[in-house]
Design a protein around this motif. Structure first.
Motif, mmCIF file in Angstrom:
data_model
loop_
_atom_site.group_PDB
_atom_site.id
_atom_site.type_symbol
_atom_site.label_atom_id
_atom_site.label_comp_id
_atom_site.label_asym_id
_atom_site.label_seq_id
_atom_site.Cartn_x
_atom_site.Cartn_y
_atom_site.Cartn_z
ATOM 1 N N THR A 22 104.315 -66.702 -51.106
ATOM 2 C CA THR A 22 105.405 -67.651 -51.332
ATOM 3 C C THR A 22 105.127 -68.486 -52.574
ATOM 4 N N ALA B 297 106.056 -65.639 -46.347
ATOM 5 C CA ALA B 297 106.632 -64.311 -46.541
ATOM 6 C C ALA B 297 106.467 -63.834 -47.972
ATOM 7 N N SER C 249 108.867 -64.714 -51.197
ATOM 8 C CA SER C 249 109.686 -65.879 -50.877
ATOM 9 C C SER C 249 109.529 -66.944 -51.958
ATOM 10 N N ALA D 71 107.580 -71.633 -45.457
ATOM 11 C CA ALA D 71 107.962 -70.621 -46.434
ATOM 12 C C ALA D 71 109.457 -70.377 -46.494
ATOM 13 N N SER D 72 110.252 -71.164 -45.775
ATOM 14 C CA SER D 72 111.693 -70.940 -45.794
ATOM 15 C C SER D 72 112.246 -71.263 -47.170
ATOM 16 N N PRO D 73 112.962 -70.340 -47.786
ATOM 17 C CA PRO D 73 113.538 -70.626 -49.102
ATOM 18 C C PRO D 73 114.475 -71.828 -49.032
#
Length: 422
Positions: free
Chosen positions: A35, A383, A386, A419-421
């Motif tokens: 990420t 991820a 990401s 790691a969420s965009p």
């Protein structure tokens, strides 16, 4: 027996816009494997010693207590400026405050697990404040020790490429022989070269290629640990960025010439320079001139943002009524090599540095590029490919490490990264 491990590699001063397939192929590969944090931010001042304490503790300077690269401590008639990177400052700081940092480092938090490893090639102060209470196994040219500061044999690792290579080898060897819970490798490059040569120069790019080779070697060691069953989180980044110097200003000399100091080197008004920013400290009768100095600074072309000390907590800094903080003037445009980000630089007295420093890298202020370090995270929960566009901070590394290790995240200013965009 396998256990979770956090491996952190700091390539001092590295700017994220210099991560590319051509110049840093290993970092580019890790960027795709994990990420990328696109809006990663440092502290104020964007300088290594306080940044090292912030990365180690997960806290702003206002919480851990180390203000910057240089620190003004009270003395007769005002203040005396100390270099926080010098070995002797460690004891001076402890004697003055009766303590070191006010918050525990990662090495202290993992002392009950498999311990901490730190190989650092930056200044002694930056290394020692990363492990302020001596819980780690530390390798540094000035002092190497086991937990409890039991001395280890001296290591020949001068600042620069030679020392970085020595410490990378030491780091990998120790990491594989005695896997700790947290392991940090802090290289002096590319920062050392960026200070000495213009950003984007052949010398700068060559230093990046060497650093990138060390990144690849550490990533290879991480894969070997994973093959043994260890769950490893790898974080590769920097503590701050750099901008190019447009002019060098002897701020304390200018204050004397303007009549704000009794003598050139008197302690009543002193300037603790942080590269492209400074803290101006007032003692005794000079405190009454603080607002007048702020107004005068506002008329100088080389002065940017001026902050009164009582307002510094909003920047995560230590508030004080006897201080002004000065961010040197930033300029639009690029240096001779087309690298964006231009800033004036603060020194105390010297009139001779301007020609030497021009177009070379510097940091310490609030500029867009100097406050934008690099960060890549590779491991469980991050991820591949990401990109996180939400802002992250260097104070978020410690809580991210603690979450990976399953330890409490109490007493932190930062938060664990996701790691969420954005």
């Amino acid at each position: 027996m396998s256990h979770p491990i956090v491996v952190t590699m700091i390539c001092d001063g590295h700017r994220p816009d210099f991560v590319s397939e051509a110049t840093t192929p290993q970092m580019a590969r890790l960027r795709q494997a994990g990420t990328w944090f696109a809006d990663h931010r440092g502290i104020f001042p964007s300088a290594t010693r306080a940044s090292s304490a912030s990365i180690a503790t997960g806290c702003w300077p206002v919480s851990h207590g180390l203000r910057g690269n240089s620190v003004a401590l009270p003395s007769a008639g005002g203040h005396h400026v100390h270099d926080a990177g010098m070995p002797e400052f460690f004891d001076t700081y402890r004697q003055h405050f009766g303590r070191l940092l006010m918050r525990p480092s990662l090495s202290a938090r993992v002392s009950g697990l498999h311990g901490a490893l730190l190989c650092s090639n930056v200044s002694p102060g930056a290394a020692w404040f990363h492990d302020a209470d001596g819980h780690a196994e530390l390798y540094h040219r000035e002092l190497s020790y086991r937990p409890g500061r039991e001395p280890l044999p001296a290591i020949d690792a001068p600042a620069g490429a030679k020392g970085d290579a020595v410490l990378t080898e030491q780091f990998i060897t120790t990491l594989l022989e005695r896997p700790p819970s947290v392991a940090t490798l802090w290289l002096s490059e590319p920062d050392k070269t960026m200070h000495a040569f213009p950003l984007g120069s052949p010398q700068h790019l060559a230093a990046l290629r060497v650093v990138d080779g060390h990144v690849g070697a550490v990533a290879g060691a991480v894969e070997r640990l994973r093959d043994r069953g260890h769950e490893v989180l790898l974080m590769v980044g920097s503590d701050h960025g750099h901008e190019s110097v447009t002019e060098t200003v002897p701020v304390e000399r200018r204050l004397f010439e303007a009549g704000f100091k009794a003598e050139l080197e008197s302690p009543d008004v002193v300037v603790a320079c942080q590269g492209t920013s400074a803290f101006i400290h007032f003692g005794g009768d000079a405190l009454a001139r603080r607002d007048e100095v702020a107004d005068w600074l506002g008329q100088q072309s080389w002065a940017g943002r001026i902050m009164r000390g009582e307002d510094l907590a909003a920047l995560g800094q230590i508030p004080a009524s006897d201080v002004l903080a000065l961010d040197m003037a930033k300029s639009p445009g690029s240096n001779r090599n087309g690298v964006p980000g231009l800033t004036a630089m603060a020194v105390r007295f010297s009139e001779t540095e301007d020609a030497v420093r021009r177009d070379c890298g510097m940091h310490g202020g609030l500029g867009r590029y100097e406050t934008n370090p690099t960060l890549i995270a590779v491991g469980n929960g991050f991820a591949a490919g990401s990109v996180v566009t939400m802002q992250s901070r260097i104070i978020d590394l410690a809580p991210t490490a603690l979450r990976h290790l399953g330890l409490p995240q109490d007493g932190l200013d930062g938060v664990a990264l996701v790691a969420s965009p954005g």
